[in-house]
Structure formats: C-alpha cells, structure tokens
Write a protein that holds these residues in place. Structure first.
Motif, PDB file in Angstrom:
ATOM      1  N   UNK A   1      28.370  -3.566  -8.924  1.00 42.73           N
ATOM      2  CA  UNK A   1      28.143  -2.275  -8.244  1.00 42.73           C
ATOM      3  C   UNK A   1      28.981  -1.134  -8.837  1.00 42.73           C
ATOM      4  N   UNK A   2      28.372   0.045  -8.852  1.00 40.25           N
ATOM      5  CA  UNK A   2      29.063   1.261  -9.285  1.00 40.25           C
ATOM      6  C   UNK A   2      29.226   1.400 -10.785  1.00 40.25           C
ATOM      7  N   UNK A   3      28.502   0.590 -11.558  1.00 39.24           N
ATOM      8  CA  UNK A   3      28.613   0.662 -13.027  1.00 39.24           C
ATOM      9  C   UNK A   3      27.378   1.385 -13.557  1.00 39.24           C
ATOM     10  N   UNK A   4      27.584   2.602 -14.018  1.00 42.60           N
ATOM     11  CA  UNK A   4      26.453   3.462 -14.380  1.00 42.60           C
ATOM     12  C   UNK A   4      26.392   3.834 -15.856  1.00 42.60           C
ATOM     13  N   UNK A   5      27.525   3.748 -16.552  1.00 44.35           N
ATOM     14  CA  UNK A   5      27.552   4.216 -17.940  1.00 44.35           C
ATOM     15  C   UNK A   5      28.598   3.448 -18.746  1.00 44.35           C
ATOM     16  N   UNK A   6      28.717   3.830 -20.029  1.00 47.94           N
ATOM     17  CA  UNK A   6      29.658   3.140 -20.921  1.00 47.94           C
ATOM     18  C   UNK A   6      31.104   3.291 -20.451  1.00 47.94           C
ATOM     19  N   UNK A   7      31.425   4.432 -19.856  1.00 46.42           N
ATOM     20  CA  UNK A   7      32.791   4.653 -19.378  1.00 46.42           C
ATOM     21  C   UNK A   7      33.146   3.655 -18.278  1.00 46.42           C
ATOM     22  N   UNK A   8      32.194   3.395 -17.395  1.00 47.46           N
ATOM     23  CA  UNK A   8      32.410   2.409 -16.328  1.00 47.46           C
ATOM     24  C   UNK A   8      32.575   1.007 -16.913  1.00 47.46           C
ATOM     25  N   UNK A   9      31.711   0.678 -17.873  1.00 48.61           N
ATOM     26  CA  UNK A   9      31.796  -0.635 -18.531  1.00 48.61           C
ATOM     27  C   UNK A   9      33.132  -0.800 -19.232  1.00 48.61           C
ATOM     28  N   UNK A  10      33.543   0.239 -19.938  1.00 54.02           N
ATOM     29  CA  UNK A  10      34.819   0.200 -20.666  1.00 54.02           C
ATOM     30  C   UNK A  10      35.974  -0.044 -19.699  1.00 54.02           C
ATOM     31  N   UNK A  11      35.871   0.587 -18.546  1.00 53.58           N
ATOM     32  CA  UNK A  11      36.934   0.451 -17.549  1.00 53.58           C
ATOM     33  C   UNK A  11      37.055  -1.000 -17.061  1.00 53.58           C
ATOM     34  N   UNK A  12      35.938  -1.593 -16.672  1.00 48.49           N
ATOM     35  CA  UNK A  12      36.018  -2.968 -16.145  1.00 48.49           C
ATOM     36  C   UNK A  12      36.322  -3.971 -17.259  1.00 48.49           C
ATOM     37  N   UNK A  13      35.895  -3.639 -18.487  1.00 46.84           N
ATOM     38  CA  UNK A  13      36.238  -4.476 -19.641  1.00 46.84           C
ATOM     39  C   UNK A  13      37.750  -4.478 -19.858  1.00 46.84           C
ATOM     40  N   UNK A  14      38.361  -3.309 -19.723  1.00 51.19           N
ATOM     41  CA  UNK A  14      39.816  -3.199 -19.873  1.00 51.19           C
ATOM     42  C   UNK A  14      40.558  -3.904 -18.733  1.00 51.19           C
ATOM     43  N   UNK A  15      39.930  -3.938 -17.565  1.00 49.65           N
ATOM     44  CA  UNK A  15      40.535  -4.680 -16.447  1.00 49.65           C
ATOM     45  C   UNK A  15      40.550  -6.181 -16.729  1.00 49.65           C
ATOM     46  N   UNK A  16      39.613  -6.623 -17.616  1.00 50.45           N
ATOM     47  CA  UNK A  16      39.545  -8.034 -17.962  1.00 50.45           C
ATOM     48  C   UNK A  16      38.318  -8.766 -17.468  1.00 50.45           C
TER      49      UNK A  16
END
Length: 262
Positions: free
Chosen positions: A220-235
């Motif tokens: 939920x709440x993942x709409x673009x590359x910036x969101x993906x990058x964020x959760x990817x960085x979280x692990x």
C-alpha cells in the motif's frame, strides 16, 4: 469501522461456504485440483534478480477509492503482468467491497503460469479451500482480524494444502502474531485498516524487527520510483502494488519504474 463491516460479511460468506463444502466432497475436489506453484520461491528468486520483487494486483475497486479501473479485464491485465515478469499476481476476490470475484482466479489461472495470491479477508478454512479450488497458490492472512490461535490454524491448514501464506501486519501486536507462527513471508501494510490512511514509513518502523531470513513485502501507498526506492532502502524484499498499476497507461513501463530498473 469499515473493517468490522467487512469481517461481518466474511462471517456470513464463510458459513455459506462451510455448508456447501460439508454437503459436497471437497476432499475429492482437492485431490483433483491443479498443482500449486511456488509463491515463496518466486518471491525469493525475484528479490535476488531485481532490487524488488513485485506482487502485482488485479484490482478493480476499493472502499476508499471506488472504481480504480473502468476498462477492467482480469485476464488481459494478468497477461500484461506476466509479460512484465512480475514475481506473482495478487487477485482480489472480495465482491461486496472491492468488486473482486473468485472467477477471476479461475480465469487467470488458465492463462498465466505465475503463482497467484488470493487477496481476501480470510477467517475460515472453507475460504482457504475455496481459494485453492479456484486456482490460488497462496493466500493473504491479515493478522489484525485473527486471534493468534486462528492465524496459526489457518496458516497450518493452507500449508497442509501445499499453499504459501502472506501474513499481513500493521503494528507490533500483528508482528508478534506473525513471528509466533514462524511466518516465511510477512507483508507490512502501510495502510491503517481502520482509517484507510497510508504512511510508507510504517514499513521502516516494523521491518527492522523482522529477522532477515523472512521475505518482507511492503504493501500500500507505493505509487512511483521514489516510493519503491524508499522501501528498498528500508530493506524490503518486495512490494505489493495494485492501484498505481491499475491507473497506469502502460503496465510494463510502470513495472520497470517500480522495480527500479535502470
């Protein structure tokens, strides 16, 4: 609360399914069911091949957003997902609140080889049977709506049928339940199921408490590359995405964007 209404409807649906499967020989049906594809293994392999494994959702509507995709053809959407090499496909089967249907599972199963996740509010083993007989390889179990013992029972029941389970959590109590049953796949829902508000930082908050060997999915709440990058960085190992793919003019391009392909 909308969640209470949904669960009340699910209790009624589960009772109907219970009566049906008790009257009919569901064990014989299960013996003839199509083989289960390995949902867990696909997620694991895709999380190694790509920065994020994608569980792409076939989703027509939601209680908070209404109709998301007008030109809704489940099979065509699933084929586009398969051509885009997603890890798995999530199929919403709740009719009243999400305009889903179990027949979508059946239709998609005939056309794609990818593992299918039955996305519903599962509270009864008869719903698990129904999902299995309609082509699901895995089910979603929402920790928030299940007591620990019920979560364990459904998890074991699905496992005995050869299916995988994505255990969805939102807070610490949910996480405690998921870890107590030794879940292999945990999805962190960024959406509060009481208010339906999303906060992507919820993934960061709880992922740090999940052992590394467990596959983690941000939902939920993942709409673009910036969101993906964020959760990817979280692990996170992967993401479950519906709305942004459903609203996209090009599913294949959106998948590449969300998967952080160069």
């Amino acid at each position: 609360m909308i969640l209470d209404k949904i669960v009340a409807v699910k209790r009624q649906e589960a009772e109907i399914l219970r009566n049906y499967y008790i009257e009919n020989n569901y064990r014989a049906e299960l013996r003839q069911a199509l083989p289960v594809r390995n949902f867990y293994q696909n997620l694991k392999e895709h999380s190694r091949t790509y920065k994020l494994a994608i569980i792409a959702e076939v989703k027509k509507a939601s209680p908070s957003k209404g109709i998301i995709r007008e030109d809704f053809n489940p099979t065509e959407i699933a084929n586009e997902y398969a051509e885009s090499d997603v890890a798995a496909i999530s199929v919403l089967t709740d009719t009243e609140f999400f305009k889903g249907d179990f027949k979508y599972l059946q239709q998609i199963r005939k056309h794609v080889q990818l593992p299918l996740l039955c996305k519903d509010f599962i509270i009864s083993p008869y719903q698990v049977i129904h999902a299995r007989l309609h082509g699901a390889d895995a089910i979603l179990l929402i920790a928030k709506i299940l007591e620990k013992e019920d979560l364990m029972g459904l998890y074991q029941f699905a496992t005995d049928l050869g299916m995988d389970c994505l255990i969805e959590i939102h807070d610490g109590l949910d996480l405690e339940k998921a870890l107590s049953i030794e879940a292999k796949i945990i999805g962190i829902n960024n959406r509060n199921l009481d208010t339906f508000e999303t906060d992507i930082k919820n993934t960061e908050k709880w992922l740090k408490h999940i052992p590394e060997q467990i596959i983690t999915i941000s939902e939920s709440g993942i709409h673009n590359a910036a969101d993906s990058k964020q959760v990817n960085e979280y692990g996170a190992n992967g993401i479950l995405v519906g709305e942004s793919l459903m609203r996209s003019k090009s599913i294949s391009e959106k998948v590449k964007e969300l998967r952080l392909e160069e």
